[in-house]
Design an enzyme around this catalytic site. Structure first.
Site, PDB file in Angstrom:
ATOM      1  N   ALA A   4      40.312   6.648  61.716  1.00 50.94           N
ATOM      2  CA  ALA A   4      40.917   5.335  61.490  1.00 50.94           C
ATOM      3  C   ALA A   4      39.933   4.345  60.881  1.00 50.94           C
ATOM      4  CB  ALA A   4      41.462   4.774  62.811  1.00 50.94           C
ATOM      5  N   CYS A   5      38.677   4.731  60.754  1.00 53.92           N
ATOM      6  CA  CYS A   5      37.616   3.853  60.249  1.00 53.92           C
ATOM      7  C   CYS A   5      37.322   4.171  58.781  1.00 53.92           C
ATOM      8  CB  CYS A   5      36.364   4.037  61.099  1.00 53.92           C
ATOM      9  SG  CYS A   5      34.895   3.218  60.455  1.00 53.92           S
ATOM     10  N   GLY A   6      37.442   3.163  57.916  1.00 51.40           N
ATOM     11  CA  GLY A   6      37.169   3.358  56.497  1.00 51.40           C
ATOM     12  C   GLY A   6      35.746   3.794  56.216  1.00 51.40           C
TER      13      GLY A   6
END
Length: 139
Positions: free
Chosen positions: A10-12
């Protein structure tokens, strides 16, 4: 070469680091640490290998950091590691381990120092930012 990334899909930044590793032609072991949190001992090893404090591994944004009162300096490293174990989202990411070192890769181009390649072709991050690898740091 064995490469492990402690990854949050979920983390770019984490996605960009994983993509950069793959852009280098390498396939890492991906540990989705929210599903499979590292043990307290593994966290200790990672912190030691990175040469940072446990507090520097903590993530505040989007975590229960404030609700848990973790801004209080009275917590020991052992207690902070327990909090990370109970709430893995508190672990800042992505952490990458390779035989060349271990690093919290924020910003994502920090991972370049850990890759066993002389120079990568240009890479475009998710947000459109272009990373040009000079290779200069790998003397």
């Amino acid at each position: 070469m064995t490469i492990t990334i402690y990854h949050n899909p979920a983390c770019g930044t984490s996605r960009n680091v994983l993509a950069l590793i793959r852009h280098a032609g390498l396939e890492p072991t991906v540990v989705e640490y929210l599903k499979t949190p590292p043990s307290k001992e593994k966290l200790r090893q990672l912190v030691a290998a990175m040469g940072i404090t446990v507090r520097e591994l903590l993530r505040e944004k989007g975590t229960p950091y404030a609700e848990l009162g973790l801004d209080a300096p009275s917590f020991s490293d052992d207690q902070l590691l327990d909090f990370i174990g109970q709430h893995p989202i508190l672990m800042n990411r992505p952490v990458v381990e390779t035989p060349l070192g271990t690093k919290l890769c924020r910003p994502s181009e920090e991972v370049l120092e850990l890759l066993p390649v002389d120079k990568l072709p240009p890479f475009t991050k998710e947000d459109g930012e272009l990373i040009i690898d000079s290779g200069a740091r790998r003397a």
